[in-house]
Write an enzyme that holds these catalytic residues in place. Structure first.
Site, PDB file in Angstrom:
ATOM      1  N   CYS A  53      41.657   3.105 -13.233  1.00 14.47           N
ATOM      2  CA  CYS A  53      42.773   4.049 -13.148  1.00 14.47           C
ATOM      3  C   CYS A  53      43.695   3.649 -11.986  1.00 14.47           C
ATOM      4  CB  CYS A  53      42.242   5.469 -12.949  1.00 14.47           C
ATOM      5  SG  CYS A  53      41.625   5.791 -11.283  1.00 14.47           S
ATOM      6  N   CYS A  94      41.978   3.758  -8.462  1.00 10.65           N
ATOM      7  CA  CYS A  94      41.086   2.620  -8.223  1.00 10.65           C
ATOM      8  C   CYS A  94      41.893   1.337  -8.075  1.00 10.65           C
ATOM      9  CB  CYS A  94      40.062   2.493  -9.339  1.00 10.65           C
ATOM     10  SG  CYS A  94      38.854   3.835  -9.292  1.00 10.65           S
ATOM     11  N   GLU A 118      34.495   1.901  -9.599  1.00  8.84           N
ATOM     12  CA  GLU A 118      35.139   0.782  -8.897  1.00  8.84           C
ATOM     13  C   GLU A 118      35.277   1.102  -7.408  1.00  8.84           C
ATOM     14  OE1 GLU A 118      36.120   2.622 -11.502  1.00  8.84           O
ATOM     15  OE2 GLU A 118      37.837   1.694 -12.482  1.00  8.84           O
ATOM     16  N   HIS A 138      35.111   7.253  -8.689  1.00 13.76           N
ATOM     17  CA  HIS A 138      34.966   6.308  -9.799  1.00 13.76           C
ATOM     18  C   HIS A 138      34.098   5.112  -9.398  1.00 13.76           C
ATOM     19  CE1 HIS A 138      38.784   7.845 -12.064  1.00 13.76           C
ATOM     20  NE2 HIS A 138      37.771   8.684 -12.110  1.00 13.76           N
TER      21      HIS A 138
HETATM   22 ZN    ZN Z   1      39.449   5.146 -11.063  1.00 12.47          ZN
END
Ligand code: ZN
Length: 161
Positions: A105, A108, A81, A79
């Site tokens: 999420c 992260c 981040e 992801h």
């Molecule tokens: Zn994430």
């Protein structure tokens, strides 16, 4: 004429703009998320977008969302981040602020907390009802990470490239 010009972009517009521009680099056909990490004194420290790890070809690894688990993107995508956190090689992110186009999420959130990031400015929270985002908020709340939704100014920023 004296004095500074009007109409320059705000810090928030600047950093969310950079986060979204970064998201435009994603090869994911369904989801383009971008992140930008900023120091407490408004210096950009890192950026990221959702994509496969280095060496994992965008043409060979799967972008599918359904089918055999091993042939979906979920096991492979990093992801935005997490990429922004991992892309930073300068030392500590303690006290930094994260601008991101989608609410982080749970995975992260763990990285954000452990990296010492203290503030999240997110644009969209469309998965707010998902277990991943509920778990994320539970951890962020417990860890004292502040998060708030980006306030759109309605300004359209255009860049000719
Ligand atoms: Zn994430």
């Amino acid at each position: 004429m004296k004095g500074k010009r009007d109409g320059y972009i705000s810090w928030d517009e600047y950093f969310m703009g950079v986060a979204k521009l970064s998201g435009m680099r994603s090869k994911d056909p369904h989801s383009q998320v971008g992140a930008c990490i900023v120091s407490p004194d408004n210096k950009i420290l890192s950026m990221g977008y959702n994509g496969f790890p280095m060496g994992c070809s965008d043409d060979e690894f799967p972008w599918a969302r359904e089918g055999d688990e091993l042939d979906t993107k979920y096991f492979y995508v990093t992801h935005s981040e997490l990429n922004a956190i991992l892309n930073y090689r300068g030392g500590s992110l303690e006290g930094a602020k994260l601008y991101v186009s989608l609410f982080p999420c749970n995975e992260c959130a763990k990285a954000i907390i452990q990296a010492g990031i203290k503030t999240i400015v997110y644009e969209c929270d469309k998965y707010a009802d998902s277990p991943a985002v509920k778990a994320s908020k539970r951890m962020l709340d417990a860890a004292g990470v502040r998060y708030y939704q980006y306030n759109h100014t309605g300004r359209k920023l255009e860049v000719e490239v």
